[in-house]
Design a protein around this motif. Sequence first.
Motif, PDB file in Angstrom:
ATOM      1  N   GLU A   1       0.837  -1.198   0.000  1.00  0.00           N
ATOM      2  CA  GLU A   1       0.000   0.000   0.000  1.00  0.00           C
ATOM      3  C   GLU A   1       0.872   1.248   0.000  1.00  0.00           C
ATOM      4  O   GLU A   1       0.502   2.279  -0.586  1.00  0.00           O
ATOM      5  CB  GLU A   1      -0.908  -0.008   1.232  1.00  0.00           C
ATOM      6  CG  GLU A   1      -1.772   1.233   1.396  1.00  0.00           C
ATOM      7  CD  GLU A   1      -2.749   1.455   0.247  1.00  0.00           C
ATOM      8  OE1 GLU A   1      -3.107   2.630  -0.002  1.00  0.00           O
ATOM      9  OE2 GLU A   1      -3.148   0.458  -0.397  1.00  0.00           O
ATOM     10  N   ASP A   2       2.050   1.168   0.624  1.00  0.00           N
ATOM     11  CA  ASP A   2       2.936   2.332   0.674  1.00  0.00           C
ATOM     12  C   ASP A   2       3.426   2.750  -0.704  1.00  0.00           C
ATOM     13  O   ASP A   2       3.686   3.936  -0.948  1.00  0.00           O
ATOM     14  CB  ASP A   2       4.137   2.034   1.577  1.00  0.00           C
ATOM     15  CG  ASP A   2       3.773   2.057   3.058  1.00  0.00           C
ATOM     16  OD1 ASP A   2       2.622   2.416   3.374  1.00  0.00           O
ATOM     17  OD2 ASP A   2       4.640   1.720   3.884  1.00  0.00           O
TER      18      ASP A   2
ATOM     19  N   GLU B   1       0.733   4.906  -1.725  1.00  0.00           N
ATOM     20  CA  GLU B   1       0.553   6.063  -0.859  1.00  0.00           C
ATOM     21  C   GLU B   1       1.549   7.174  -1.175  1.00  0.00           C
ATOM     22  O   GLU B   1       1.191   8.358  -1.129  1.00  0.00           O
ATOM     23  CB  GLU B   1       0.695   5.642   0.609  1.00  0.00           C
ATOM     24  CG  GLU B   1       0.801   6.768   1.618  1.00  0.00           C
ATOM     25  CD  GLU B   1      -0.431   7.656   1.695  1.00  0.00           C
ATOM     26  OE1 GLU B   1      -0.389   8.686   2.393  1.00  0.00           O
ATOM     27  OE2 GLU B   1      -1.470   7.323   1.041  1.00  0.00           O
TER      28      GLU B   1
ATOM     29  N   ARG C   1       0.481   9.170  -4.239  1.00  0.00           N
ATOM     30  CA  ARG C   1      -0.829   9.758  -3.931  1.00  0.00           C
ATOM     31  C   ARG C   1      -0.671  10.949  -2.993  1.00  0.00           C
ATOM     32  O   ARG C   1      -1.284  12.009  -3.204  1.00  0.00           O
ATOM     33  CB  ARG C   1      -1.721   8.693  -3.298  1.00  0.00           C
ATOM     34  CG  ARG C   1      -3.142   9.160  -2.985  1.00  0.00           C
ATOM     35  CD  ARG C   1      -4.029   7.964  -2.648  1.00  0.00           C
ATOM     36  NE  ARG C   1      -3.495   7.202  -1.538  1.00  0.00           N
ATOM     37  CZ  ARG C   1      -3.490   5.861  -1.488  1.00  0.00           C
ATOM     38  NH1 ARG C   1      -3.970   5.141  -2.496  1.00  0.00           N
ATOM     39  NH2 ARG C   1      -2.991   5.225  -0.440  1.00  0.00           N
TER      40      ARG C   1
ATOM     41  N   PRO D   1       2.928  11.823   3.547  1.00  0.00           N
ATOM     42  CA  PRO D   1       2.469  10.424   3.390  1.00  0.00           C
ATOM     43  C   PRO D   1       2.188   9.789   4.736  1.00  0.00           C
ATOM     44  O   PRO D   1       2.791  10.143   5.747  1.00  0.00           O
ATOM     45  CB  PRO D   1       3.628   9.742   2.681  1.00  0.00           C
ATOM     46  CG  PRO D   1       4.818  10.566   3.037  1.00  0.00           C
ATOM     47  CD  PRO D   1       4.338  11.982   3.172  1.00  0.00           C
TER      48      PRO D   1
END
Length: 239
Positions: A219-220, A223, A226, A234
């Motif tokens: 997921e990082d 992230e 994003r 973050p």
Amino acid sequence: MNLRMHEQLSEIWDDFEQDEDIWVGVLTGAGDRSFSVGQDLRELAERNRAGIIRPSTFGSRGAVGWPRLTERFSLAKPLVARVNGYALGGGFELALACDIVVAAEHAVFALPEVKRGLVAGAGGVFRMTSQLPFKTALGYLLTGREFSAQRGYELGLVSEVVPAEDLDACVDRWVEDLVQCAPLAVRATKEAALRSANLPVEQAFATRYVWEERRMHSEDALEGPRAFAEKRPPRWQGK
């Protein structure tokens, strides 16, 4: 460092590796006289006299506390050595096994094993010759000569040298920089750097890196871009 200390340290390193809430470690000694002066030679001499010790060589397999830090080759979490004073023998080998070395100006480094009929068996021989120009490394290995923190910095073994009163603040800055980064990306980078150090570039690209596979599918990895696009810090999950 006596046998009991090796046993205790092994438990600590196990916890450090397994606890996902810990992203970075700082290794230091108590007080300002020494980081570590290495093996307890009085204990070694006593065990020799009692005939309860086998001849030692490179590595600690089969000995108390294995695998010791110097042989935890898959340890991906970053380690900072905070060196305040003497880092000699096995103590220096611990620092060599760390990723970032921050030293006070009065710190002193050496591998004096040859002066005691021993070898730097916890990786000192191997790490010195891989981290320094070969003849420079041999000069220190074959003589056991000491060198200062500033000399260590000039040689590239020390990341930063500061006055003793600024040591904690300097270490804190390094730790803060590390924990601001995505933990899986840090581990993947460390793993790739260590495993590829002696590989041709083409082979390094083709090598499988376990932590990079975890980062790539994490997921990082989503992230980071994003958070940049949304103009916010973050929120790393480390998973």
